[in-house]
Design a protein around this motif. Structure first.
Motif, PDB file in Angstrom:
ATOM      1  N   LEU A   1     -30.107  -8.779-152.686  1.00 28.54           N
ATOM      2  CA  LEU A   1     -31.239  -8.038-153.244  1.00 28.54           C
ATOM      3  C   LEU A   1     -32.022  -7.360-152.128  1.00 28.54           C
ATOM      4  O   LEU A   1     -32.070  -7.846-150.993  1.00 28.54           O
ATOM      5  CB  LEU A   1     -32.153  -8.984-154.024  1.00 28.54           C
ATOM      6  CG  LEU A   1     -31.507  -9.750-155.184  1.00 28.54           C
ATOM      7  CD1 LEU A   1     -32.552 -10.596-155.886  1.00 28.54           C
ATOM      8  CD2 LEU A   1     -30.836  -8.814-156.156  1.00 28.54           C
TER       9      LEU A   1
ATOM     10  N   TRP B   1     -19.780  -0.057-160.168  1.00 32.65           N
ATOM     11  CA  TRP B   1     -21.188  -0.133-160.527  1.00 32.65           C
ATOM     12  C   TRP B   1     -21.440  -1.420-161.319  1.00 32.65           C
ATOM     13  O   TRP B   1     -20.649  -1.776-162.194  1.00 32.65           O
ATOM     14  CB  TRP B   1     -21.587   1.067-161.384  1.00 32.65           C
ATOM     15  CG  TRP B   1     -21.528   2.391-160.673  1.00 32.65           C
ATOM     16  CD1 TRP B   1     -20.423   3.032-160.202  1.00 32.65           C
ATOM     17  CD2 TRP B   1     -22.641   3.244-160.375  1.00 32.65           C
ATOM     18  NE1 TRP B   1     -20.762   4.230-159.632  1.00 32.65           N
ATOM     19  CE2 TRP B   1     -22.117   4.391-159.726  1.00 32.65           C
ATOM     20  CE3 TRP B   1     -24.012   3.166-160.611  1.00 32.65           C
ATOM     21  CZ2 TRP B   1     -22.933   5.432-159.302  1.00 32.65           C
ATOM     22  CZ3 TRP B   1     -24.823   4.214-160.187  1.00 32.65           C
ATOM     23  CH2 TRP B   1     -24.285   5.327-159.536  1.00 32.65           C
TER      24      TRP B   1
ATOM     25  N   PHE C   1     -23.000  -3.490-150.912  1.00 36.49           N
ATOM     26  CA  PHE C   1     -23.712  -3.175-152.146  1.00 36.49           C
ATOM     27  C   PHE C   1     -24.944  -2.335-151.824  1.00 36.49           C
ATOM     28  O   PHE C   1     -25.634  -2.577-150.833  1.00 36.49           O
ATOM     29  CB  PHE C   1     -24.154  -4.458-152.852  1.00 36.49           C
ATOM     30  CG  PHE C   1     -23.034  -5.252-153.450  1.00 36.49           C
ATOM     31  CD1 PHE C   1     -22.624  -5.035-154.753  1.00 36.49           C
ATOM     32  CD2 PHE C   1     -22.376  -6.220-152.702  1.00 36.49           C
ATOM     33  CE1 PHE C   1     -21.592  -5.759-155.308  1.00 36.49           C
ATOM     34  CE2 PHE C   1     -21.342  -6.966-153.241  1.00 36.49           C
ATOM     35  CZ  PHE C   1     -20.944  -6.730-154.551  1.00 36.49           C
ATOM     36  N   THR C   2     -25.212  -1.366-152.697  1.00 30.45           N
ATOM     37  CA  THR C   2     -26.380  -0.502-152.537  1.00 30.45           C
ATOM     38  C   THR C   2     -27.141  -0.458-153.857  1.00 30.45           C
ATOM     39  O   THR C   2     -26.553  -0.184-154.900  1.00 30.45           O
ATOM     40  CB  THR C   2     -25.962   0.931-152.157  1.00 30.45           C
ATOM     41  OG1 THR C   2     -25.186   0.898-150.958  1.00 30.45           O
ATOM     42  CG2 THR C   2     -27.186   1.814-151.961  1.00 30.45           C
ATOM     43  N   PRO C   3     -28.451  -0.732-153.857  1.00 24.83           N
ATOM     44  CA  PRO C   3     -29.226  -0.631-155.104  1.00 24.83           C
ATOM     45  C   PRO C   3     -29.347   0.818-155.553  1.00 24.83           C
ATOM     46  O   PRO C   3     -29.450   1.725-154.729  1.00 24.83           O
ATOM     47  CB  PRO C   3     -30.593  -1.219-154.735  1.00 24.83           C
ATOM     48  CG  PRO C   3     -30.674  -1.093-153.247  1.00 24.83           C
ATOM     49  CD  PRO C   3     -29.274  -1.190-152.732  1.00 24.83           C
TER      50      PRO C   3
ATOM     51  N   PHE D   1     -26.486  -1.777-159.111  1.00 26.51           N
ATOM     52  CA  PHE D   1     -25.984  -1.741-157.743  1.00 26.51           C
ATOM     53  C   PHE D   1     -24.612  -1.063-157.731  1.00 26.51           C
ATOM     54  O   PHE D   1     -23.840  -1.170-158.679  1.00 26.51           O
ATOM     55  CB  PHE D   1     -25.833  -3.155-157.166  1.00 26.51           C
ATOM     56  CG  PHE D   1     -27.137  -3.884-157.020  1.00 26.51           C
ATOM     57  CD1 PHE D   1     -27.811  -3.908-155.802  1.00 26.51           C
ATOM     58  CD2 PHE D   1     -27.707  -4.543-158.105  1.00 26.51           C
ATOM     59  CE1 PHE D   1     -29.016  -4.579-155.672  1.00 26.51           C
ATOM     60  CE2 PHE D   1     -28.909  -5.219-157.973  1.00 26.51           C
ATOM     61  CZ  PHE D   1     -29.568  -5.231-156.754  1.00 26.51           C
ATOM     62  N   THR D   2     -24.314  -0.364-156.627  1.00 27.17           N
ATOM     63  CA  THR D   2     -22.978   0.194-156.435  1.00 27.17           C
ATOM     64  C   THR D   2     -22.299  -0.545-155.284  1.00 27.17           C
ATOM     65  O   THR D   2     -22.955  -1.048-154.367  1.00 27.17           O
ATOM     66  CB  THR D   2     -23.032   1.701-156.102  1.00 27.17           C
ATOM     67  OG1 THR D   2     -23.710   1.902-154.862  1.00 27.17           O
ATOM     68  CG2 THR D   2     -23.737   2.465-157.210  1.00 27.17           C
ATOM     69  N   TYR D   3     -20.957  -0.583-155.343  1.00 22.76           N
ATOM     70  CA  TYR D   3     -20.162  -1.281-154.335  1.00 22.76           C
ATOM     71  C   TYR D   3     -19.032  -0.368-153.897  1.00 22.76           C
ATOM     72  O   TYR D   3     -18.244   0.105-154.732  1.00 22.76           O
ATOM     73  CB  TYR D   3     -19.612  -2.587-154.913  1.00 22.76           C
ATOM     74  CG  TYR D   3     -18.755  -3.389-153.981  1.00 22.76           C
ATOM     75  CD1 TYR D   3     -19.280  -3.948-152.815  1.00 22.76           C
ATOM     76  CD2 TYR D   3     -17.403  -3.602-154.268  1.00 22.76           C
ATOM     77  CE1 TYR D   3     -18.493  -4.701-151.961  1.00 22.76           C
ATOM     78  CE2 TYR D   3     -16.612  -4.357-153.419  1.00 22.76           C
ATOM     79  CZ  TYR D   3     -17.154  -4.902-152.263  1.00 22.76           C
ATOM     80  OH  TYR D   3     -16.373  -5.641-151.416  1.00 22.76           O
TER      81      TYR D   3
ATOM     82  N   GLN E   1     -37.633  -6.410-153.114  1.00 27.32           N
ATOM     83  CA  GLN E   1     -37.378  -6.591-154.550  1.00 27.32           C
ATOM     84  C   GLN E   1     -38.528  -7.352-155.197  1.00 27.32           C
ATOM     85  O   GLN E   1     -38.907  -8.439-154.737  1.00 27.32           O
ATOM     86  CB  GLN E   1     -36.077  -7.365-154.770  1.00 27.32           C
ATOM     87  CG  GLN E   1     -35.774  -7.685-156.230  1.00 27.32           C
ATOM     88  CD  GLN E   1     -35.051  -6.549-156.926  1.00 27.32           C
ATOM     89  OE1 GLN E   1     -34.594  -5.600-156.304  1.00 27.32           O
ATOM     90  NE2 GLN E   1     -34.936  -6.647-158.211  1.00 27.32           N
TER      91      GLN E   1
ATOM     92  N   ILE F   1     -24.544 -10.565-154.754  1.00 25.27           N
ATOM     93  CA  ILE F   1     -25.109  -9.229-154.582  1.00 25.27           C
ATOM     94  C   ILE F   1     -26.461  -9.377-153.884  1.00 25.27           C
ATOM     95  O   ILE F   1     -27.400  -9.934-154.457  1.00 25.27           O
ATOM     96  CB  ILE F   1     -25.293  -8.517-155.939  1.00 25.27           C
ATOM     97  CG1 ILE F   1     -23.936  -8.357-156.639  1.00 25.27           C
ATOM     98  CG2 ILE F   1     -25.963  -7.155-155.744  1.00 25.27           C
ATOM     99  CD1 ILE F   1     -24.029  -7.719-158.012  1.00 25.27           C
TER     100      ILE F   1
END
Length: 358
Positions: A125, A155, A170-172, A163-165, A129, A123
């Protein structure tokens, strides 16, 4: 013999074979609870059976914190351990997505199994971050919880945040910019839940209360403090892990001093004073079975809640601290405990499914 008689004979033979096979299968299922049966093998080390899953093919998966991942096919356990480089012997969560892929959260990051092999997923970062300043967990890649929402997004609650996928990237997802965290200043979420209305609930030990995301904005909901009593010392908790939404649409949350129930308007709590067993009424896992009965696991074994009173079961557990509860398709409960204990509970008796070896 004419053709109609032959066809009838074949049908009857087929029906008899089906009935005999069904009876044998039923006998085999029942036989796993008595006498000799396959057992999960653990090494002489501490740890938990932390998480469990029944996949779409009826396979049972058990993740442990010291002995890796096990898969049970109804006949025997298969221990699945990656090499020392990958270090996935410490499993924190298991999840099967809508396409049948098994996602495995570990202390060393994320893995996915699609029927043939295990693939490590990194994932990424955010560039900005903040560095984890915890001296003990600064290099941790722990994954705490995984869910998939109705829009098919997956999630991940991680030590580096949520994070979502979407199947590609992936998106924070920032819950609280100013929130503290457990083990890491970047992390403040350990458990997630999507309710029947599509709201996503977030909770963790670094928070006051819980958070709810309705698809547009996130709101913070505070909770009444529940008190743990350690001799003369009192510790107050007002964090919560979202666990499930029951058939009445009430949402249940747990913490170290009891549980909260949210009816859509207000939160009410159940603690040791209300009959929760244990030293402090600690609850780590809640499930609802096919009959609508709630089961609570904590530091004092397994408790059945019928909406009015608790019935506690623990005398056959070598270690009564429960971390995972799974109801399989046959209605049996699989209970994972500390000291890598795994039990099958038939409603009356616990049957031990763990064997220790050097």
């Amino acid at each position: 013999m004419d053709k109609n008689c032959i066809k009838l004979s074949v049908l009857l033979l087929g029906l008899m074979f089906f009935l005999v096979s069904s009876c044998k299968e039923h006998d085999q299922i029942k036989a796993t609870t008595v006498g000799e049966h396959a057992k999960l093998i653990k090494k002489r080390s501490p740890g938990n059976v932390q998480t469990s899953l029944e996949d779409k093919n009826g396979m049972l998966w058990f993740g442990t914190t010291n002995n890796g991942l096990y898969r049970y096919d109804g006949t025997k356990f298969h221990q699945i351990l990656k090499n020392n480089k990958d270090k996935i012997n410490a499993i924190s969560c298991l999840f099967e997505d809508q396409d049948g892929a098994i996602w495995i959260g570990t202390e060393n990051g994320l893995f996915v199994y699609k029927g043939k092999s295990f693939q490590k997923i990194t994932i990424p970062l955010p560039v900005n971050q903040a560095k984890n300043k915890n001296k003990y967990y600064g290099k941790s890649k722990a994954i705490f919880n995984i869910i998939q929402t109705k829009d098919r997004k997956i999630w991940f609650a991680t030590i580096n945040g949520v994070f979502t996928y979407d199947g590609k990237s992936f998106t924070p997802f920032v819950i609280n910019k100013n929130g503290g965290g457990y083990l890491n200043t970047n992390n403040n979420i350990e458990y997630m839940l999507e309710d029947k209305s599509g709201n996503i609930w977030f909770g963790g030990r670094g928070n006051e209360g819980v958070y709810r995301y309705d698809g547009k904005s996130t709101i913070h909901l505070k909770l009444q403090e529940l008190t743990l009593q350690f001799g003369t010392r009192k510790v107050n908790h007002n964090w919560a892990w979202p666990q499930l939404q029951d058939k009445n649409r009430d949402i249940w949350f747990s913490n170290w001093a009891g549980v909260y129930r949210y009816d859509g308007v207000k939160f009410t709590s159940l603690t040791k004073k209300d009959g929760l067993p244990g030293y402090n009424g600690l609850v780590s896992k809640i499930i609802e079975d096919k009959n609508g009965i709630l089961w609570f696991g904590g530091d004092a074994g397994l408790s059945r809640f019928d909406g009015k009173k608790f019935t506690n079961y623990k005398k056959e557990l070598a270690n009564p601290w429960i971390w995972s509860i799974l109801e399989d398709k046959h209605g049996a409960l699989w209970v994972g405990t500390r000291d890598t204990g795994l039990y099958l509970f038939d409603g009356t008796t616990f049957f031990n499914y763990t064997q220790e070896r050097n």
